[in-house]
Structure formats: C-alpha cells, structure tokens
Design a protein around this motif. Structure first.
Motif, PDB file in Angstrom:
ATOM      1  N   GLY A 103       0.932  -1.152  -0.237  1.00  0.00           N
ATOM      2  CA  GLY A 103      -0.017   0.054  -0.090  1.00  0.00           C
ATOM      3  C   GLY A 103       0.831   1.337   0.286  1.00  0.00           C
ATOM      4  N   SER A 104       1.985   1.147   0.563  1.00  0.00           N
ATOM      5  CA  SER A 104       2.997   2.087   0.637  1.00  0.00           C
ATOM      6  C   SER A 104       3.966   2.584  -0.529  1.00  0.00           C
ATOM      7  CB  SER A 104       3.921   2.226   1.820  1.00  0.00           C
ATOM      8  OG  SER A 104       4.490   0.869   1.682  1.00  0.00           O
ATOM      9  N   VAL A 105       3.389   1.649  -1.651  1.00  0.00           N
ATOM     10  CA  VAL A 105       3.962   1.859  -2.918  1.00  0.00           C
ATOM     11  C   VAL A 105       2.889   2.608  -3.757  1.00  0.00           C
ATOM     12  CG1 VAL A 105       4.947   0.801  -5.051  1.00  0.00           C
ATOM     13  CG2 VAL A 105       5.781  -0.044  -2.620  1.00  0.00           C
ATOM     14  N   GLY A 162      -2.653  -1.898   2.502  1.00  0.00           N
ATOM     15  CA  GLY A 162      -3.244  -0.986   3.013  1.00  0.00           C
ATOM     16  C   GLY A 162      -2.290   0.299   3.208  1.00  0.00           C
ATOM     17  N   GLY A 163      -1.027   0.245   3.540  1.00  0.00           N
ATOM     18  CA  GLY A 163      -0.422   1.441   3.491  1.00  0.00           C
ATOM     19  C   GLY A 163      -0.387   2.128   4.563  1.00  0.00           C
ATOM     20  N   ARG A 164      -0.178   3.725   4.369  1.00  0.00           N
ATOM     21  CA  ARG A 164      -0.119   4.520   5.793  1.00  0.00           C
ATOM     22  C   ARG A 164      -1.452   4.654   5.975  1.00  0.00           C
ATOM     23  NH1 ARG A 164      -0.702   9.701   5.448  1.00  0.00           N
ATOM     24  NH2 ARG A 164      -0.596   9.808   3.225  1.00  0.00           N
ATOM     25  N   GLY A 187      -7.751  -2.523   8.677  1.00  0.00           N
ATOM     26  CA  GLY A 187      -6.582  -2.654   7.710  1.00  0.00           C
ATOM     27  C   GLY A 187      -7.140  -3.480   6.502  1.00  0.00           C
ATOM     28  N   ILE A 188      -7.793  -4.242   6.587  1.00  0.00           N
ATOM     29  CA  ILE A 188      -8.597  -5.023   5.365  1.00  0.00           C
ATOM     30  C   ILE A 188      -9.377  -4.159   4.634  1.00  0.00           C
ATOM     31  CG2 ILE A 188     -10.129  -6.971   4.625  1.00  0.00           C
ATOM     32  CD1 ILE A 188      -8.932  -8.559   7.375  1.00  0.00           C
ATOM     33  N   ASP A 189     -10.316  -3.383   4.994  1.00  0.00           N
ATOM     34  CA  ASP A 189     -11.143  -2.576   4.532  1.00  0.00           C
ATOM     35  C   ASP A 189     -10.210  -1.594   3.773  1.00  0.00           C
ATOM     36  OD1 ASP A 189     -13.539  -3.712   5.057  1.00  0.00           O
ATOM     37  OD2 ASP A 189     -14.261  -2.286   6.637  1.00  0.00           O
ATOM     38  N   THR A 203      -8.269 -10.481   3.378  1.00  0.00           N
ATOM     39  CA  THR A 203      -9.245 -11.524   3.615  1.00  0.00           C
ATOM     40  C   THR A 203      -9.807 -11.641   4.651  1.00  0.00           C
ATOM     41  OG1 THR A 203      -8.050 -13.142   2.854  1.00  0.00           O
ATOM     42  CG2 THR A 203      -9.032 -12.122   1.055  1.00  0.00           C
ATOM     43  N   GLU A 204      -8.616 -12.221   5.530  1.00  0.00           N
ATOM     44  CA  GLU A 204      -8.962 -12.696   6.896  1.00  0.00           C
ATOM     45  C   GLU A 204      -8.058 -11.917   7.854  1.00  0.00           C
ATOM     46  OE1 GLU A 204     -10.727 -15.193   7.772  1.00  0.00           O
ATOM     47  OE2 GLU A 204     -11.448 -15.576   5.726  1.00  0.00           O
ATOM     48  N   PRO A 205      -8.593 -11.292   9.021  1.00  0.00           N
ATOM     49  CA  PRO A 205      -7.864 -10.939  10.229  1.00  0.00           C
ATOM     50  C   PRO A 205      -6.732 -11.837  10.579  1.00  0.00           C
ATOM     51  CG  PRO A 205     -10.174 -10.866  10.606  1.00  0.00           C
ATOM     52  CD  PRO A 205     -10.213 -11.573   9.574  1.00  0.00           C
ATOM     53  N   GLY A 206      -5.626 -11.226  10.910  1.00  0.00           N
ATOM     54  CA  GLY A 206      -4.501 -11.999  11.276  1.00  0.00           C
ATOM     55  C   GLY A 206      -3.707 -12.207  10.381  1.00  0.00           C
ATOM     56  N   HIS A 207      -3.964 -12.010   8.891  1.00  0.00           N
ATOM     57  CA  HIS A 207      -3.176 -12.231   7.697  1.00  0.00           C
ATOM     58  C   HIS A 207      -2.472 -10.838   7.399  1.00  0.00           C
ATOM     59  CE1 HIS A 207      -5.213 -16.272   6.866  1.00  0.00           C
ATOM     60  NE2 HIS A 207      -4.952 -16.184   7.912  1.00  0.00           N
ATOM     61  N   THR A 208      -2.018 -10.610   6.113  1.00  0.00           N
ATOM     62  CA  THR A 208      -1.505  -9.601   5.570  1.00  0.00           C
ATOM     63  C   THR A 208      -1.917  -9.788   3.940  1.00  0.00           C
ATOM     64  OG1 THR A 208       0.669 -10.192   5.113  1.00  0.00           O
ATOM     65  CG2 THR A 208       0.358  -9.179   7.127  1.00  0.00           C
ATOM     66  N   GLY A 262       0.367 -12.356   2.777  1.00  0.00           N
ATOM     67  CA  GLY A 262       0.091 -13.609   2.885  1.00  0.00           C
ATOM     68  C   GLY A 262      -1.044 -14.117   1.956  1.00  0.00           C
ATOM     69  N   VAL A 263      -2.001 -13.030   1.581  1.00  0.00           N
ATOM     70  CA  VAL A 263      -2.990 -13.513   0.782  1.00  0.00           C
ATOM     71  C   VAL A 263      -2.314 -13.916  -0.803  1.00  0.00           C
ATOM     72  CG1 VAL A 263      -5.001 -12.500  -0.523  1.00  0.00           C
ATOM     73  CG2 VAL A 263      -4.574 -12.013   1.791  1.00  0.00           C
ATOM     74  N   ALA A 264      -1.263 -13.256  -0.975  1.00  0.00           N
ATOM     75  CA  ALA A 264      -0.703 -13.216  -2.260  1.00  0.00           C
ATOM     76  C   ALA A 264       0.031 -14.549  -2.329  1.00  0.00           C
ATOM     77  CB  ALA A 264       0.092 -12.031  -2.712  1.00  0.00           C
ATOM     78  N   GLN A 274       4.931  -4.159  10.100  1.00  0.00           N
ATOM     79  CA  GLN A 274       5.628  -4.011   8.790  1.00  0.00           C
ATOM     80  C   GLN A 274       7.097  -4.825   8.789  1.00  0.00           C
ATOM     81  OE1 GLN A 274       5.574   0.496   8.407  1.00  0.00           O
ATOM     82  NE2 GLN A 274       5.412  -0.084   6.248  1.00  0.00           N
ATOM     83  N   PHE A 275       6.964  -5.821   7.831  1.00  0.00           N
ATOM     84  CA  PHE A 275       8.381  -6.094   7.316  1.00  0.00           C
ATOM     85  C   PHE A 275       8.277  -6.502   5.780  1.00  0.00           C
ATOM     86  CE2 PHE A 275      11.714  -9.508   6.651  1.00  0.00           C
ATOM     87  CZ  PHE A 275      12.777  -8.912   7.148  1.00  0.00           C
ATOM     88  N   VAL A 276       9.385  -6.708   5.004  1.00  0.00           N
ATOM     89  CA  VAL A 276       9.404  -6.697   3.706  1.00  0.00           C
ATOM     90  C   VAL A 276       8.466  -7.846   3.241  1.00  0.00           C
ATOM     91  CG1 VAL A 276      11.555  -8.058   3.298  1.00  0.00           C
ATOM     92  CG2 VAL A 276      10.761  -6.371   1.610  1.00  0.00           C
TER      93      VAL A 276
END
Ligand code: UTP
Length: 235
Positions: A18-20, A53-55, A78-80, A123-128, A131-133, A191-193
């Motif tokens: 999101g930050s890109v 989701g970014g900043r 964050g998901i929204d 999609t799911e809480p607890g993911h990023t 993770g979805v990708a 946040q990590f890469v």
C-alpha cells in the motif's frame, strides 16, 4: 474472455505494498503508468494483484488501538483500507478486471479463472496482503510472486536505519524465514518486507519470490517477466 486455467500459462502474482500504490507523492503519474504496464503484461500471462493498506491503514490502526479496539477489529480496519486501494487500482485497470475486490481466496480463484487480471485486498484478520498473495500463488500454481515494496530488496539490516546495510541478491526460503521470524510480531499493522504466512505457502509450493522497489516500473516489469532484475530473489 480467456481465464488463467485455459491459457496454458501459469499466472504471476504481484503483491503491491500500500505504501507503494498510494504515497501522496506523484500517485497521479505513477498509477496510470502502472496500469499501462499491467494491461500490457496481462496479454502475455494472467496477473493476480494484491493491494496493501499502506499509511492510511496504519493511521486507522494506530487510532483504533489508542481507543482500545481489539487486534481483530484493527485487522478489519486494515482489510477495508486494502480493499479500497484494490478497488482504486481495479477501477483504473477497467474491464475485464472485476471492480469489486474478491472477499476470500476462493472468490479470488473463481475471478482469476474468468479474467486475465484481478486485484484484491486483504481477506482474513491476522493475515496480510503478502499472505493473501502467497496463498493465492500456491493455490493457482503461479510461476512466481513479485513483492513490490518501498525498499529495493532484502537487506542485511533495515537500510532506512543503517545506510551502509548491503542488499542480499539471493536467499533460500529457510534463510529468509529466519529474517522474517526475527522481525515480525504478528500484531495489526506490522511492517516487514514480507510475511511468514506468505513465505510458508511459497516454500511449500517451491514458487520463487522476487522483492523489488515498486516505483521503478522498468525493473518491476523485468521481475514480473522472470528476467534479470535488481532486487532479491528467494527460492
Ligand atoms: P498490509 O500489511 O497487507 O498492507 O495490510 P501494507 O502495510 O500496505 O503492506 P506492505 O507492508 O506495504 O506490503 C495492512 C493491515 O491490514 C490487516 C493487518 O493488520 C495488516 O497489517 N490485514 C490485511 C489483515 O488482517 N488481513 C489481511 O488479509 C490483510
């Protein structure tokens, strides 16, 4: 329209931080150029894009946390926001990309079988969204996953804190897993890469991960095509 499974070409998954995508700096120029690139590449191989989701997501998470929301509620914020970024990118791409971001991995798989490009958020809480990708890359037997982020690869140490840190051009899954474990706590907005869930899915399926700085579109294109690129490859 021909879908991913009919083309004989495995999809490429792109995780856009999101930050890109939305930086507040030159987005009006960057986003149309990104869209031109994606529309061109989708003629060659199917593309599955996740948007972070970014900043804005982190601002909401910070505010919600200070007001006492639960970690799950923070993840839902964050998901929204990631879905909002996904809708922005999907709308810019236009048909045949579905404008409504899929709400689950199963829905995304269905969409990917119908369109040469799809964009979704979390999609799911607890993911990023990384993770979805990763899970989608495994599920769709992707050729590779490209993570477009703000740093040009994986560094020995955080290059924003230590400018002398060197980039690591190649890593194996186990070596990168150690770095992820050391850096990631599992709370909302972290946040990590890249993240554990996404990496484990890729390692299981032996799908290579390429990490690139997402605003350099010529380099991003090389990474997506499987050509020589500047960044880190994990396999
Ligand atoms: P991301 O961490 O995926 O967005 O989602 P980002 O920060 O833009 O990604 P990068 O780091 O730049 O690549 C933001 C937050 O939304 C929640 C998490 O709290 C995450 O930290 N989220 C996102 C989920 O709970 N589940 C998801 O599937 C996606």
């Amino acid at each position: 329209m021909t879908g991913a499974s009919d083309r004989g070409t495995a999809p490429v998954v792109l995780s856009m931080g999101g930050s890109v995508l939305v930086t507040g700096d030159g987005d009006e120029r960057y986003l149309p150029d990104l869209v031109v690139l994606l529309r061109r590449l989708m003629e060659e191989f199917p593309l599955v894009v996740t948007a972070g989701g970014g900043r804005v997501a982190r601002d909401y998470i910070r505010l919600g946390r200070s007001l006492g929301l639960t970690e799950t509620e923070l993840d839902e914020l964050g998901i929204d926001v990631s879905r909002l970024n996904a809708r922005l990118l999907a709308s810019l791409i236009g048909p045949p990309c579905p404008a409504h971001p899929a709400g689950s991995i199963a829905e995304a798989v269905r969409d990917a079988h119908r369109s040469p490009i799809i964009v979704l958020g979390g999609t799911e809480p607890g993911h990023t969204t990384d993770g979805v990708a990763g899970m989608l890359a495994e599920r769709l037997r992707a050729q590779r996953l490209v993570n477009a982020t703000r740093v040009p690869g994986v560094f020995e140490r955080d290059p924003r804190k230590d400018p002398t840190a060197r980039r690591i051009d190649r890593l194996d899954y186990a070596g990168f897993r150690k770095m992820v474990d050391a850096a990631v706590s599992g709370t909302a907005g972290q946040q990590f890469v890249f993240d554990r869930l996404g990496l484990d899915a890729l390692a299981r399926a032996q799908i290579p991960l390429r990490i690139v700085e997402g605003r350099d579109l010529a380099n991003l294109e090389r990474a997506l095509r499987g050509e020589k690129f500047v960044g880190t490859e994990i396999r």
